[in-house]
Design an enzyme around this catalytic site. Sequence first.
Site, PDB file in Angstrom:
ATOM      1  N   LYS A 168       0.668  -1.185  -0.104  1.00 32.98           N
ATOM      2  CA  LYS A 168       0.116   0.062   0.027  1.00 32.98           C
ATOM      3  C   LYS A 168       0.953   1.318   0.098  1.00 32.98           C
ATOM      4  O   LYS A 168       0.488   2.344  -0.440  1.00 32.98           O
ATOM      5  CB  LYS A 168      -0.936  -0.112   0.947  1.00 32.98           C
ATOM      6  CG  LYS A 168      -1.626   1.248   1.281  1.00 32.98           C
ATOM      7  CD  LYS A 168      -2.921   0.933   2.382  1.00 32.98           C
ATOM      8  CE  LYS A 168      -2.523   0.824   3.763  1.00 32.98           C
ATOM      9  NZ  LYS A 168      -2.555   2.405   4.237  1.00 32.98           N
ATOM     10  N   ASP A 169       2.120   1.044   0.753  1.00 34.46           N
ATOM     11  CA  ASP A 169       3.040   2.267   0.747  1.00 34.46           C
ATOM     12  C   ASP A 169       3.523   2.403  -0.302  1.00 34.46           C
ATOM     13  O   ASP A 169       3.804   3.692  -0.904  1.00 34.46           O
ATOM     14  CB  ASP A 169       4.003   1.907   1.976  1.00 34.46           C
ATOM     15  CG  ASP A 169       4.837   3.144   2.142  1.00 34.46           C
ATOM     16  OD1 ASP A 169       4.320   4.242   2.209  1.00 34.46           O
ATOM     17  OD2 ASP A 169       6.099   3.015   2.694  1.00 34.46           O
TER      18      ASP A 169
END
Length: 861
Positions: free
Chosen positions: A526-527
């Site tokens: 997600k990062d």
Amino acid sequence: MQKPRFTGQRESIFNNEVVSRFELYNSLFLTLPFYKIKDTGTLLPLFIKYCEEGVKNQKTPAEIINVFFEKYTQAANAKDVIDLLFRFIQYIERQVVLFDAVEDASFTKLNTAEGQSSLRSMLKKSESSEYVYDKTVQLIEDLSLRLVLTAHPTQFYPGSVLSIITDLTSAIKINDIVSINQLLQQLGKTPFFNKKSPTPVDEALSLSWYLENVFYFAAANIQSEIDSSLEEYNIPTKKVIELGFWPGGDRDGNPNVHAEDTMQVAKMLRQILFRCYYRDFRKLKRRITFRGVEDVIYKVQDILYQNAFDVNIVPENISDFLTENLNQIKSTLIESHDGLFADLVDDLLRKVELFGSHFASLDIRQDSRVLRDVHAYCRQSKPIISLFPENFDDLTEEEKIAQLSFKSAKVNYTGDASPLILDTLQTIAEIKQIQQSNGELACHRYIISNCQQASDILQLIELFLWNGWEEDELTIDFVPLFETVGDLQVAAEIMQTLYSHPFYKKHLESRGNRQDIMLGYSDSTKDGGYLTANWSIFNAKVALTAISESNNIRLAFFDGRGGPPSRGGGKTHLFYASMGKEIANKNIQLTIQGQTISSQYGSIDSAGFNMSQLINAGISAGMKEKHNVLLDPLHKDILDVMAKDSFDSFVTLREHPLFLSYLERFSPLSLLSKITISSRPVKRSSGEKLRLEDLRAISFVTSWGQLKQNIPGFYGIGTALKNQEEAGNWENIRKTYQESGYFKTIIDNCMMSMSKADFSITAHFANDPEYGDFWKTLNSEYERSKEMLLKLAGHEALMENYPVEKRSVAVREKIVLPLVLIQHFALEKLQEELTEEEVQSYEKLAIRTVYGIVNAGRNSA
């Protein structure tokens, strides 16, 4: 290119055993008169075909559904349309279950031993070389496999449905039409979901179905094979398999988990285990009817009965008692009765060795930010207040560590505390009680998620010393969880600080100089996107291994793998088999969750097969003991640049002003909190406004999966590969792909993720005045990634080298296509001016489609 014989054989088996039988039983299923709507089963095949044609012609979901209802039904109003769509959903949900059962029934035929190395075959091959043989034996001595079941909310089937699936699978194996017909009727009338969200204890009880009905047998079977192989070569047997459990212990971002839940789950696991033991012992007693063992038999049976059914018993760890008495029974059988039925005793002994008095180790997990708050709260109370300066929180990391004294203390709490703080303190105190009742292994790990500094670990140790624990009895392993790309980059530095800290060094010595470190794929994806996450974790593992070896620490990586490739899933055993000597790989630990539990560990056969694959991967990786070519300057430099390009591409997308609103507008993201399948909130913060950093990775990935776009599983990799081609490095990339099993697995799992995406379903988004260009950006990267990945692999289609799995995905996607369109239809309607009643109807319609889509994906969330 000619297919390998075994691959072609598997394809033939799949078509005959799975596809043909599914079509046969599906035709039977569709004729069952379930919901007092005579034509539902008849209309559904027509609706599926109409959906396929509509998507091919780039029709909108509203156009497809409205025209279908006008042409083929008598639906007079919106309510009639919604009612029939609900019936379609209910049928499709059960079609997914039927396909699962048919596929599971053919599991052993599809997954034969061909091409798989067994432990016995590895030992046999090693006989020709004393060095290789000794190396194999050493690897076996060090090897362990720990599977940890987590309560992440994508395992939808309740125990009643799981039991039906198990029975249906058995009936399909022998083509028992009468039983199949009855079970399909039962399936049609059995509710799939709860009317209200489960509590953490409910989740634990639901997940314990797998412990009781699958792992209890599968783990013992695998351990038996290992024991048999080792005994054949006069090698001492050892326990290889361990089970872990998160429901009731994992409170990271879940305010609904309380200390009393943790205690209740520990008691429940113990009781379920002893019921399993009691069930086995009853069978054993029916066979051992000889003289000389009567007293011991009755003594063991009485103890097992009390622990299994007497809720008032004071629980204690009785695994040593069971082992001693079972060995006594076995000795009598060998000495006086020719060893008759000694194998039954061995089987139960093996289970006691595996599961003790606890069944599965209950991990405790909490976010470092919460633990810092707890430490700050404790510092305000006597006598702790005298040990710290008032400006402690403003100190540097080095200054904070210097202030920690690790003195045991009985704290006198006087100030008001939040529920989270009170829960943390109570849980720390009660872990000791769990260990006394169920044994040390019942609860011995505390996982610190979002771990960002060494003081996060050291301050937690102080919390233990202030709340009922003494230094010399600290039977706890402290496990840092490094998740984001930034945290992964400094992980080795943090561990070096810990390894060189006098108190922590002494604590590790008391724990056998072993350190578990958890690495999370979900938040790193997600990062920074798929490729960056995998490369960051690879580099972190290399650095952490080197630091640990230099400090003489036995390192075990605990991989937080979800179901889909974007969360660390996919063909995980290939990752472990491809490790080089620079990465600690003797102790394989990973989470299994969501549909991964039911798809890979849902039956005794499949669980045994997948556990064997992981064990063999660990041994084969150690046997190769070769340098990982990704660390050579050529390959490493290429991956560094690709990871940077992929990261930049993903971050640019993530920072697009429409990124989050697109997901909220076109996916069921905003409705996931209304799905009654989990005690865990969709996001970490309680604020109204949704922020990406607060959004749980599982909700993030699930939403993209529902859209059939799977952005977290590939976005940025096409750009990275294209940049390398344009820079003239294509041959070097091809060389990296051919020489590195690790990189090849990353690419193959990426292609698996992309094969479950279908941008044609949302092609009409291109005409949206607000989001059209954004959709084109997503689609463009998908097409670029597909083109470059196929070129890299030398394939003509995605998953070409996994034709059976590819066919399975295709059948499943065809089954749930109507669900995807119904979901988009409902979400479109929710953008209109509606009455409150209509809003509720369309929300329910959209929500109900989520279950079947996720279940069909098997590892899509």
